[in-house]
Write a protein that holds these residues in place. Structure first.
Motif, short mmCIF file in Angstrom:
data_model
loop_
_atom_site.label_atom_id
_atom_site.label_comp_id
_atom_site.label_asym_id
_atom_site.label_seq_id
_atom_site.Cartn_x
_atom_site.Cartn_y
_atom_site.Cartn_z
N HIS A 129 1.00 -1.35 0.01
CA HIS A 129 -0.15 0.04 0.04
C HIS A 129 0.97 1.26 0.19
O HIS A 129 2.23 1.26 0.30
CB HIS A 129 -0.90 -0.16 1.14
CG HIS A 129 -0.17 0.12 2.66
ND1 HIS A 129 0.16 1.17 3.08
CD2 HIS A 129 0.16 -1.03 3.46
CE1 HIS A 129 0.85 0.92 4.37
NE2 HIS A 129 0.69 -0.23 4.52
N GLU A 130 0.27 2.25 -0.42
CA GLU A 130 0.94 3.56 -0.40
C GLU A 130 1.59 4.15 1.00
O GLU A 130 0.88 3.81 1.76
CB GLU A 130 0.29 4.89 -1.18
CG GLU A 130 -0.26 4.53 -2.51
CD GLU A 130 -0.83 5.66 -3.05
OE1 GLU A 130 -1.23 6.67 -2.43
OE2 GLU A 130 -1.55 5.29 -4.55
N SER A 131 2.68 4.66 1.01
CA SER A 131 3.09 5.54 2.20
C SER A 131 3.60 6.53 1.60
O SER A 131 3.91 6.92 0.32
CB SER A 131 3.77 4.92 3.05
OG SER A 131 5.14 4.47 2.70
N LEU A 158 6.32 13.56 -0.62
CA LEU A 158 6.89 12.16 -1.22
C LEU A 158 5.81 11.22 -1.09
O LEU A 158 5.47 10.82 0.13
CB LEU A 158 8.10 11.90 -1.19
CG LEU A 158 8.82 10.64 -1.90
CD1 LEU A 158 10.15 10.80 -1.77
CD2 LEU A 158 8.25 9.28 -1.07
N HIS A 159 5.27 10.42 -2.13
CA HIS A 159 4.40 9.19 -1.58
C HIS A 159 4.54 8.30 -2.81
O HIS A 159 5.26 8.61 -3.92
CB HIS A 159 2.82 9.71 -1.49
CG HIS A 159 2.12 9.91 -2.86
ND1 HIS A 159 2.20 11.30 -3.57
CD2 HIS A 159 1.05 9.19 -3.67
CE1 HIS A 159 1.66 10.97 -4.59
NE2 HIS A 159 0.66 9.77 -4.68
N THR A 160 4.17 6.99 -2.43
CA THR A 160 4.55 5.97 -3.50
C THR A 160 3.12 5.62 -4.27
O THR A 160 2.05 5.74 -3.76
CB THR A 160 5.06 4.66 -2.47
OG1 THR A 160 3.88 4.45 -1.82
CG2 THR A 160 6.15 5.10 -1.81
N HIS A 161 3.57 4.90 -5.26
CA HIS A 161 2.36 4.31 -6.03
C HIS A 161 2.68 2.89 -6.32
O HIS A 161 3.89 2.57 -6.18
CB HIS A 161 2.19 4.91 -7.49
CG HIS A 161 1.47 6.14 -7.39
ND1 HIS A 161 1.10 6.91 -8.42
CD2 HIS A 161 0.86 6.85 -6.48
CE1 HIS A 161 0.51 7.94 -8.16
NE2 HIS A 161 0.10 8.19 -6.97
N GLY A 162 1.79 1.90 -6.76
CA GLY A 162 2.19 0.61 -6.70
C GLY A 162 2.48 0.31 -8.22
O GLY A 162 2.46 1.06 -9.06
N GLN A 191 1.67 11.46 -11.40
CA GLN A 191 0.66 11.91 -10.66
C GLN A 191 -0.65 11.32 -11.02
O GLN A 191 -1.18 11.41 -12.26
CB GLN A 191 0.50 13.44 -10.75
CG GLN A 191 1.33 14.08 -9.75
CD GLN A 191 1.19 15.67 -9.76
OE1 GLN A 191 0.97 16.26 -10.78
NE2 GLN A 191 1.03 16.36 -8.61
N SER A 192 -1.57 11.04 -10.22
CA SER A 192 -2.93 10.78 -10.39
C SER A 192 -3.77 12.10 -10.51
O SER A 192 -3.50 12.84 -10.18
CB SER A 192 -3.58 9.81 -9.41
OG SER A 192 -3.71 10.38 -8.16
N PRO A 193 -5.02 11.84 -11.04
CA PRO A 193 -5.81 13.18 -11.03
C PRO A 193 -6.13 13.45 -9.63
O PRO A 193 -6.20 14.53 -9.29
CB PRO A 193 -7.02 12.63 -11.70
CG PRO A 193 -6.68 11.25 -12.71
CD PRO A 193 -5.59 10.68 -11.90
N LEU A 194 -6.23 12.73 -8.90
CA LEU A 194 -6.57 12.82 -7.37
C LEU A 194 -5.35 13.76 -6.85
O LEU A 194 -5.41 14.65 -6.25
CB LEU A 194 -6.53 11.57 -6.53
CG LEU A 194 -7.22 11.79 -5.33
CD1 LEU A 194 -8.57 12.11 -5.39
CD2 LEU A 194 -7.58 10.30 -4.46
N ASP A 195 -3.74 13.22 -7.29
CA ASP A 195 -2.79 13.93 -6.64
C ASP A 195 -2.81 15.47 -7.33
O ASP A 195 -2.36 16.40 -6.42
CB ASP A 195 -1.70 13.23 -7.23
CG ASP A 195 -1.62 11.82 -6.65
OD1 ASP A 195 -1.84 11.55 -5.61
OD2 ASP A 195 -0.76 11.00 -7.33
N ARG A 196 -3.05 15.56 -8.51
CA ARG A 196 -3.14 17.01 -9.23
C ARG A 196 -4.04 17.77 -8.68
O ARG A 196 -3.78 19.03 -8.41
CB ARG A 196 -3.41 16.84 -10.57
CG ARG A 196 -2.32 16.39 -11.74
CD ARG A 196 -2.63 16.82 -12.96
NE ARG A 196 -3.70 15.81 -13.45
CZ ARG A 196 -3.68 14.73 -13.96
NH1 ARG A 196 -2.34 14.05 -13.89
NH2 ARG A 196 -4.51 13.74 -14.44
ZN LIG Z 1 -0.61 9.45 -6.01
#
Ligand SMILES: [Zn+2]
Length: 174
Positions: free
Chosen positions: A41-43, A102-106, A113-118
């Motif tokens: 999972h992300e962290s 900084l965060h991770t993706h799988g 960046q995801s749309p959510l991140d943007r």
């Molecule tokens: Zn993200």
């Protein structure tokens, strides 16, 4: 007056990147991020350091789940606004400021960046940098790290891939 060749060499060799992070801080920080992500999972973390307004140098990582213990529970990072209180407290105590997050993706390959991140900058301040690391920070290449500079008004500049080497320096080239 003395002329220091050593100081001149250091000045010439000093990275001109907008954001830099000592290799040791980067390696230890990413190992901790990977550990907290448990491989599935992300962290993430805020990157705290010093800035002269033009260039920032990261001094330490401050992990999201230390401020909001539930923020990793859903699999993606969902950081509660209440977590900013202890973050600002830490900044006051240490004299550091938040330079980046900084965060991770799988998944392997390039992290973007995801749309959510943007739509949801962690720190909505122009000049703030958001880094996205692939594969939950386990065995990734630097060139696959997403690097985005916030410009304000929900706009970002993408420094990933080609621009990364000019913008962000860690001393890690793998
Ligand atoms: Zn993200």
């Amino acid at each position: 007056m003395t002329f220091s060749i050593q100081a001149t060499i250091r000045a010439l060799a000093a990275p001109r990147h907008r954001l830099s992070c000592p290799r040791k801080v980067w390696r230890q920080g990413l190992a901790e991020i990977a550990s907290r992500g448990e491989g599935h999972h992300e962290s993430g973390a805020f990157l705290l350091g010093y800035s002269d307004g033009l260039r920032g140098r990261v001094a330490r990582f401050a992990y999201y789940d230390d401020f909001d213990p539930a923020c990793l529970d859903s699999g993606i990072v969902v950081f509660d606004g209440a977590g900013f209180g202890p973050l600002w407290q830490l900044c006051r105590e240490t004299g550091l400021r938040v330079l980046a997050d900084l965060h991770t993706h799988g998944g392997p390959g390039s992290a973007r960046q995801s749309p959510l991140d943007r739509d949801n900058p962690m720190i909505a301040q122009p000049g703030h940098v958001a880094l996205v690391v692939p594969n939950f920070a386990i065995d990734f290449r630097m060139r696959d790290v997403g690097v985005y500079e916030y410009l304000g008004s929900h706009r970002w500049r993408n420094h990933s891939a080609v621009g990364l080497g000019r913008f962000f320096y860690t001393g890690v080239w793998a």
